[in-house]
Design an enzyme around this catalytic site. Structure first.
Site, short mmCIF file in Angstrom:
data_model
loop_
_atom_site.label_atom_id
_atom_site.label_comp_id
_atom_site.label_asym_id
_atom_site.label_seq_id
_atom_site.Cartn_x
_atom_site.Cartn_y
_atom_site.Cartn_z
N SER A 183 1.24 -1.20 0.08
CA SER A 183 0.46 -0.18 0.06
C SER A 183 0.31 0.91 0.34
O SER A 183 1.88 1.03 0.70
CB SER A 183 -0.96 0.38 1.69
OG SER A 183 -1.19 -1.00 0.74
N1 SAH Z 1 0.69 -5.23 4.65
C1 SAH Z 1 1.99 -5.64 3.11
C2 SAH Z 1 0.72 -5.38 1.94
C3 SAH Z 1 0.40 -6.84 1.31
S1 SAH Z 1 -0.62 -6.92 0.27
C4 SAH Z 1 2.85 -4.94 2.98
O1 SAH Z 1 3.57 -4.69 4.16
O2 SAH Z 1 3.64 -5.18 1.76
C5 SAH Z 1 -2.41 -8.31 1.20
C6 SAH Z 1 -1.55 -9.52 0.98
O3 SAH Z 1 -2.85 -10.09 1.64
C7 SAH Z 1 -1.02 -10.17 -0.07
O4 SAH Z 1 0.14 -10.77 -0.40
C8 SAH Z 1 -1.87 -11.47 0.19
O5 SAH Z 1 -1.55 -12.65 -0.75
C9 SAH Z 1 -2.27 -11.34 1.28
N2 SAH Z 1 -3.59 -11.76 1.96
C10 SAH Z 1 -4.96 -12.04 0.84
N3 SAH Z 1 -5.55 -12.63 2.19
C11 SAH Z 1 -4.93 -13.32 2.77
C12 SAH Z 1 -4.82 -14.94 4.11
N4 SAH Z 1 -6.53 -15.12 3.48
N5 SAH Z 1 -4.64 -14.87 4.79
C13 SAH Z 1 -2.74 -14.50 4.85
N6 SAH Z 1 -3.28 -13.67 4.11
C14 SAH Z 1 -3.54 -12.83 2.53
#
Ligand code: SAH
Length: 277
Positions: free
Chosen positions: A124
């Protein structure tokens, strides 16, 4: 008497703003005042500049600039954009965001933009990370307790959280990203960050109850497990689909009386999916 919402909490019809359950299609966007002291943009920049960075090499070839100065500028901009919580600004000033993105994107690491992190996922933009962390910190003076992050991605937000909370449990469903986050986070020696490979839809009971839960992926409803694993007084911040079919930031506070809910501004997060890959 404690009121329990129907599970999973699905945001489908119009209804009250401050109880868990239906979320109105018309979104409200006023954050509650923070209890944390605020500071002006130049104080924020000074704070970022004074922050200790986890590594000694503060001059980054790829950036072509001193990364402390670049981060100080990012923090100043965040403050100008309305981020007030000094803890959040300091933490954002401390974590070297450029270490979490692909080398080709290093020059954009401190711009207010979301960036691809592989496997179709994105980190993000700083403003959104700061906004969510500020919402998470609201009402808690000092350090947060145990926090659960859903969606580790590249590990950036988990690293920022490590400066705000006593323990950070961060769960990721894509093995490739979980491994990448491990590699990214390791050099910072953040001993209070626990990276877990698993399905965050079911939370992570081993670390529960949590003072806060923050999701980096947006679902159609807030999973029951998250509400159960939140401690009384704890806050949950999650992008969730509203009745109007778009995502909004939802804040849920667990009280002795039940749950209170606020629907804030529209956002665009990657989807929350179940199962691991
Ligand atoms: N906080 C992260 C943002 C990652 S984007 C950062 O700083 O980079 C959101 C992430 O949520 C993705 O990697 C996606 O694979 C994960 N995601 C989606 N559904 C999920 C679930 N049920 N359990 C764990 N991760 C999940």
């Amino acid at each position: 008497m404690t009121q329990r919402p129907g599970f999973p909490v699905k945001l489908t019809t119009s209804g009250p703003k401050r109880s868990v359950g239906p979320i109105p299609a018309g979104l409200t966007g006023r954050p509650a005042p923070s209890v944390a002291p605020s500071l002006n943009p130049s104080q924020a920049a000074a704070m970022a500049a004074n922050a200790t960075v986890p590594r000694s090499d503060t001059s980054v070839t790829g950036l072509g600039l001193d990364s402390v100065a670049v981060r100080a500028r990012m923090v100043r901009k965040l403050a100008e954009q309305g981020v007030q919580d000094v803890r959040v600004l300091a933490a954002m000033g401390q974590v070297e965001r450029h270490r979490f993105v692909e080398s080709a994107l290093v020059n954009q690491a401190y711009e207010d933009t979301s960036l691809p992190i592989g496997l179709g996922q994105t980190i993000s933009k700083p403003n959104v990370v700061a906004r969510m962390l500020e919402l998470l910190c609201q009402g808690t003076p000092g350090k947060l307790g145990r926090i659960l992050e859903i969606g580790t991605g590249c590990g950036y937000q988990a690293a920022v959280l490590s400066h705000l909370a006593t323990e950070v449990y961060s769960i990721e469903r894509l093995r490739g990203l979980h491994e990448k986050a491990r590699t990214n986070v390791r050099p910072f020696k953040l001993h209070n960050v626990h990276l877990i490979f698993g399905d965050g839809m079911i939370g992570y009971p081993k670390g529960a109850p949590y003072a806060g839960i923050i999701s980096a992926a947006g679902g159609d409803a807030v999973p029951e497990a998250w509400l159960e694993q939140l401690s009384v007084g704890g806050r949950l911040i999650a992008p969730t689909t509203t009745a109007a079919g778009h995502q909004a930031l939802v804040v849920i506070l667990k009280t002795t009386q039940g749950f209170e809910q606020q629907v804030l501004e529209a956002v665009h997060f990657v989807p929350l999916k179940s199962g691991v890959v």
